[in-house]
Design an enzyme around this catalytic site. Structure first.
Site, PDB file in Angstrom:
ATOM      1  CG  ASP A  11      -2.052  -0.952   1.083  1.00 57.63           C
ATOM      2  OD1 ASP A  11      -2.394  -1.503  -0.005  1.00 57.63           O
ATOM      3  OD2 ASP A  11      -2.557  -1.425   2.286  1.00 57.63           O
ATOM      4  CG  ASP A 130     -11.485  -1.598  -0.604  1.00 56.54           C
ATOM      5  OD1 ASP A 130     -10.443  -2.657  -0.857  1.00 56.54           O
ATOM      6  OD2 ASP A 130     -11.151  -0.331  -1.195  1.00 56.54           O
TER       7      ASP A 130
END
Length: 256
Positions: A11, A130
């Site tokens: 990330d 997500d």
């Protein structure tokens, strides 16, 4: 039988690898190019590189960083973050990515999935999702790096996306993200029953046993992890050894 894949996730925010809990409280854990090289040398099967603030900041992932990472790794490499057009996907693939993950842009314009699949093939199109559990026990899909509830039902969305041409699903449990409490097995099982494309489990890996468990109890073909690898709590080699002992098909360094 297909070998199960161990996939570290990088990330990236402001050019650095970060990690948080439940998508917030981010801390710096290193340089993405160095991290990619280290994971490749440690024997990971694939890498995922997500620019987690690109969509929120209205920009696309940095091409130069993609090029530098691609020069260091010789395994499948997925890039995502702020990609909202066929042209941008083309740029990422030309820079060295093998696959491109799309999330928010696909939710806002689902035809992007079919346009990318027609241009590059479904195998290049990863649907990143997500999802968070709601009070009624359904799961809602979020966009903009988990900042906005779309109100869309997870199970409806994955089916639509696969019909449009998504060739793989990267499914992140926002409830489990960074908690190291194990993957959301129930959510993964529900999704796997509805779609036939490869499924990458994401969110919640806290030990090598969690990885073994997700492969034993769900049809997931890949397990994505960040915290446990970034902080050296367990190595990729140790994780693969645990998988092998459990009788799972796994690629050990030196295997073809």
């Amino acid at each position: 039988m297909l070998k199960k894949r161990i996939i570290p996730c990088l990330d990236v925010k402001d050019g650095r690898v970060v990690k948080g809990v439940n998508f917030v409280n981010l801390s710096d854990v290193g340089d993405p190019v160095q991290a990619a090289k280290a994971y490749y040398e440690a024997g990971c099967d694939e890498l995922v590189f997500l620019d987690i603030t690109a969509t929120h900041e209205g920009r696309q992932t940095t091409l130069e960083m993609v090029r530098q990472v691609a020069e260091q790794v010789f395994i499948p490499f997925t890039v995502g973050g702020g990609i909202s057009s066929v042209d941008q996907m083309n740029q990422m693939l030309k820079a060295g990515a093998d696959k491109v993950a799309i999330n928010s842009a696909a939710l806002l314009d689902p035809s992007l999935i079919s346009a990318c699949a027609e241009k590059f093939g479904s195998q290049c199109v990863v649907l990143a999702v997500d999802a968070k559990k709601e009070a009624d026990h359904s799961w809602h899909v979020y966009l903009a790096g988990g900042r906005k509830d779309t109100g869309r039902d997870l199970l409806d969305w994955v089916q639509e996306a696969v019909q449009l041409g998504a060739g793989e699903i990267l499914l992140t449990s926002m409830d489990k993200d960074g908690t190291k409490s194990g993957f959301d097995l129930a959510m993964l099982q529900e999704v796997a029953q509805l779609v036939s494309v490869p499924l990458i489990a994401s969110g919640g890996a806290g030990s090598s046993q969690d990885v073994v468990e997700v492969f034993e109890q769900t049809p997931a073909t890949g397990a994505l992890a960040a915290s446990i690898f970034h902080y050296g709590q367990v190595s990729i080699a140790e994780t693969k050894e645990a998988m092998k002992k459990a009788g799972l098909e796994v690629r050990i360094n030196g295997d073809t």
